[in-house]
Write a protein that holds these residues in place. Structure first.
Motif, PDB file in Angstrom:
ATOM      1  N   ASP A  42       2.358   2.572  18.482  1.00 34.07           N
ATOM      2  CA  ASP A  42       3.672   3.184  18.258  1.00 34.07           C
ATOM      3  C   ASP A  42       3.895   3.307  16.751  1.00 34.07           C
ATOM      4  O   ASP A  42       4.328   2.364  16.087  1.00 34.07           O
ATOM      5  N   LEU A  43       3.596   4.475  16.197  1.00 38.74           N
ATOM      6  CA  LEU A  43       3.654   4.655  14.737  1.00 38.74           C
ATOM      7  C   LEU A  43       5.064   4.506  14.194  1.00 38.74           C
ATOM      8  O   LEU A  43       5.253   4.063  13.054  1.00 38.74           O
ATOM      9  N   GLU A  44       6.051   4.848  15.034  1.00 33.01           N
ATOM     10  CA  GLU A  44       7.443   4.668  14.601  1.00 33.01           C
ATOM     11  C   GLU A  44       7.707   3.181  14.350  1.00 33.01           C
ATOM     12  O   GLU A  44       8.230   2.773  13.316  1.00 33.01           O
ATOM     13  N   GLU A  45       7.253   2.367  15.310  1.00 32.79           N
ATOM     14  CA  GLU A  45       7.476   0.913  15.207  1.00 32.79           C
ATOM     15  C   GLU A  45       6.650   0.322  14.059  1.00 32.79           C
ATOM     16  O   GLU A  45       7.121  -0.513  13.289  1.00 32.79           O
ATOM     17  N   LEU A  46       5.429   0.819  13.926  1.00 36.17           N
ATOM     18  CA  LEU A  46       4.554   0.276  12.862  1.00 36.17           C
ATOM     19  C   LEU A  46       5.129   0.605  11.479  1.00 36.17           C
ATOM     20  O   LEU A  46       5.212  -0.262  10.605  1.00 36.17           O
ATOM     21  N   SER A  47       5.595   1.856  11.305  1.00 34.81           N
ATOM     22  CA  SER A  47       6.151   2.222   9.983  1.00 34.81           C
ATOM     23  C   SER A  47       7.480   1.501   9.734  1.00 34.81           C
ATOM     24  O   SER A  47       7.772   1.067   8.621  1.00 34.81           O
ATOM     25  N   TYR A  96       0.842  -1.191   0.000  1.00 35.72           N
ATOM     26  CA  TYR A  96       0.000   0.000   0.000  1.00 35.72           C
ATOM     27  C   TYR A  96       0.879   1.243   0.000  1.00 35.72           C
ATOM     28  O   TYR A  96       1.771   1.374   0.861  1.00 35.72           O
ATOM     29  N   ALA A  97       0.669   2.115  -0.975  1.00 36.89           N
ATOM     30  CA  ALA A  97       1.475   3.350  -1.055  1.00 36.89           C
ATOM     31  C   ALA A  97       1.191   4.235   0.152  1.00 36.89           C
ATOM     32  O   ALA A  97       2.030   5.048   0.553  1.00 36.89           O
ATOM     33  N   ASP A  98       0.020   4.084   0.713  1.00 34.30           N
ATOM     34  CA  ASP A  98      -0.264   4.664   2.021  1.00 34.30           C
ATOM     35  C   ASP A  98      -1.409   3.867   2.638  1.00 34.30           C
ATOM     36  O   ASP A  98      -2.122   3.129   1.952  1.00 34.30           O
ATOM     37  N   GLU A  99      -1.517   3.944   3.933  1.00 32.59           N
ATOM     38  CA  GLU A  99      -2.536   3.154   4.633  1.00 32.59           C
ATOM     39  C   GLU A  99      -2.925   3.922   5.886  1.00 32.59           C
ATOM     40  O   GLU A  99      -2.084   4.589   6.516  1.00 32.59           O
ATOM     41  N   ARG A 100      -4.190   3.812   6.211  1.00 30.90           N
ATOM     42  CA  ARG A 100      -4.663   4.449   7.433  1.00 30.90           C
ATOM     43  C   ARG A 100      -4.378   3.500   8.581  1.00 30.90           C
ATOM     44  O   ARG A 100      -4.495   2.281   8.453  1.00 30.90           O
ATOM     45  N   VAL A 101      -3.995   4.037   9.710  1.00 27.68           N
ATOM     46  CA  VAL A 101      -3.675   3.186  10.867  1.00 27.68           C
ATOM     47  C   VAL A 101      -4.972   2.926  11.631  1.00 27.68           C
ATOM     48  O   VAL A 101      -5.311   3.580  12.625  1.00 27.68           O
ATOM     49  N   VAL A 102      -5.704   1.968  11.068  1.00 29.98           N
ATOM     50  CA  VAL A 102      -6.977   1.502  11.648  1.00 29.98           C
ATOM     51  C   VAL A 102      -6.972  -0.014  11.477  1.00 29.98           C
ATOM     52  O   VAL A 102      -6.184  -0.567  10.698  1.00 29.98           O
ATOM     53  N   PRO A 103      -7.854  -0.730  12.172  1.00 29.69           N
ATOM     54  CA  PRO A 103      -7.906  -2.190  11.967  1.00 29.69           C
ATOM     55  C   PRO A 103      -8.142  -2.527  10.492  1.00 29.69           C
ATOM     56  O   PRO A 103      -8.788  -1.765   9.767  1.00 29.69           O
ATOM     57  N   LEU A 104      -7.611  -3.660  10.059  1.00 27.15           N
ATOM     58  CA  LEU A 104      -7.658  -4.010   8.628  1.00 27.15           C
ATOM     59  C   LEU A 104      -9.082  -4.259   8.138  1.00 27.15           C
ATOM     60  O   LEU A 104      -9.320  -4.305   6.928  1.00 27.15           O
ATOM     61  N   ASP A 105     -10.021  -4.416   9.077  1.00 28.38           N
ATOM     62  CA  ASP A 105     -11.433  -4.604   8.661  1.00 28.38           C
ATOM     63  C   ASP A 105     -12.256  -3.343   8.920  1.00 28.38           C
ATOM     64  O   ASP A 105     -13.489  -3.363   8.849  1.00 28.38           O
ATOM     65  N   VAL A 164       9.351   4.271   4.411  1.00 26.61           N
ATOM     66  CA  VAL A 164       7.975   4.385   4.931  1.00 26.61           C
ATOM     67  C   VAL A 164       8.004   5.319   6.131  1.00 26.61           C
ATOM     68  O   VAL A 164       8.852   5.170   7.013  1.00 26.61           O
ATOM     69  N   ALA A 165       7.122   6.306   6.104  1.00 27.82           N
ATOM     70  CA  ALA A 165       7.076   7.271   7.215  1.00 27.82           C
ATOM     71  C   ALA A 165       5.647   7.310   7.763  1.00 27.82           C
ATOM     72  O   ALA A 165       4.722   6.770   7.151  1.00 27.82           O
ATOM     73  N   TYR A 166       5.473   7.976   8.916  1.00 23.60           N
ATOM     74  CA  TYR A 166       4.117   8.061   9.470  1.00 23.60           C
ATOM     75  C   TYR A 166       3.713   9.519   9.645  1.00 23.60           C
ATOM     76  O   TYR A 166       4.544  10.425   9.697  1.00 23.60           O
ATOM     77  N   ILE A 167       2.422   9.724   9.665  1.00 26.02           N
ATOM     78  CA  ILE A 167       1.852  11.050   9.870  1.00 26.02           C
ATOM     79  C   ILE A 167       0.746  10.899  10.905  1.00 26.02           C
ATOM     80  O   ILE A 167      -0.014   9.938  10.898  1.00 26.02           O
ATOM     81  N   GLU A 168       0.692  11.856  11.835  1.00 23.28           N
ATOM     82  CA  GLU A 168      -0.339  11.799  12.891  1.00 23.28           C
ATOM     83  C   GLU A 168      -1.369  12.908  12.738  1.00 23.28           C
ATOM     84  O   GLU A 168      -2.348  12.953  13.477  1.00 23.28           O
TER      85      GLU A 168
END
Ligand SMILES: O=C(O)[C@H](O)[C@@H](O)[C@H](O)[C@H](O)COP(=O)(O)O
Length: 258
Positions: free
Chosen positions: A116-121, A73-82, A173-177
């Motif tokens: 932890d968005l750092e860890e997730l990205s 995914y070129a970008d993805e929202r940090v929400v559950p996959l469903d 891959v980076a994160y945005i809050e």
């Protein structure tokens, strides 16, 4: 890999969204064929928004080698996959649930790391490394195709105007809050990844995007995020648009042919 000057975007315009989506599907199948012949696989990154629906012309097309697709995914929202906001859910509902793609070849975020968005990205970046580093031995992943949209503000993926992520040069891959487009918490490919792709295809339709496209294509010096997509390793940017979206653009159209 040598750096080359960015090639000029190729702009394909179609009278209707249906014709646009059919041409896009044929373009993707051709890119897939070339990639499989060259590397035995087809690496694709997909954005959210209206794009997953615009890929549905692939569902009944002959010639799609779904077993050879590696999807990120070129970008993805940090929400559950469903969750309704998940790009993975959108792509699954619109496309992947209707075709024989191998589920293991669809690379999703690890939502268990959402606190932890750092860890997730980082984890998603490691997924990219696993897929690309050994095979391409390049400093950055070379996607065969990255599929993008652009918002009314000229953002693309989750790279938004004026955001510090526009100058990220090392992370893949980076994160945005604080995404101006909800939901606020997302991960996104950065320009080093996007601008190393062999092919980037923007898909834009509707009169509501006419002003944005005029700026992105006719005034790249204004530096909107979508204008900064300029693969140079070497790579080519394509724009698949419908006539209403491109009505204010003077950038030359190219007749579509494969
Ligand atoms: O996850 C996202 O929100 C998308 O990746 C986003 O970058 C999208 O591509 C643009 O906002 C265009 O969306 P539309 O084509 O629906 O306007």
């Amino acid at each position: 890999m040598p750096t080359t000057a960015p090639s000029s975007p190729i702009l394909y315009s179609f009278p209707s969204s249906t014709e646009l989506c059919d041409a896009l599907a044929n373009f993707i199948i051709k890119a897939q064929k070339e990639s499989i012949e060259k590397k035995g696989r087809f690496s694709v990154a997909i954005s959210g928004g209206s794009l997953p629906t615009q890929l549905n012309a692939l569902i009944n097309k002959p010639g799609v080698r779904w077993d050879k697709w590696q999807v990120f995914y070129a970008d993805e929202r940090v929400v559950p996959l469903d969750h309704a906001d998940s790009n993975h859910k959108l792509c699954t509902d619109e496309l992947f649930s209707k075709v024989p793609i191998l589920k293991d070849n669809i690379h999703t975020i690890d939502f268990s790391l959402a606190d932890d968005l750092e860890e997730l990205s980082d984890a998603y970046e490691k997924e990219l490394i696993r897929e690309f580093a050994q095979k391409d031995s390049a400093r950055f992943p070379v996607f065969d195709l990255i599929l993008l949209g652009t918002g009314p503000d000229g953002h693309t993926a989750s790279l938004f105007p004026g955001h510090p992520l526009l100058t990220e040069e090392d992370r893949w891959v980076a994160y945005i809050e604080d995404s101006p487009k909800p939901p606020p918490r997302r991960i996104t490919f950065t320009y080093p990844v996007i601008n190393h792709a062999s092919r980037v295809a923007f898909v834009v339709s509707g009169a509501a995007k006419a002003d944005t496209l005029q700026t992105v294509l006719d005034k790249p010096e204004e530096g909107l995020p979508a204008s900064r997509v300029r693969p140079t390793h070497p790579g080519q940017v394509y724009w698949f648009v419908d006539d209403p979206a491109v009505s204010k653009v003077s950038f030359p159209r190219t007749p579509f042919k494969l």
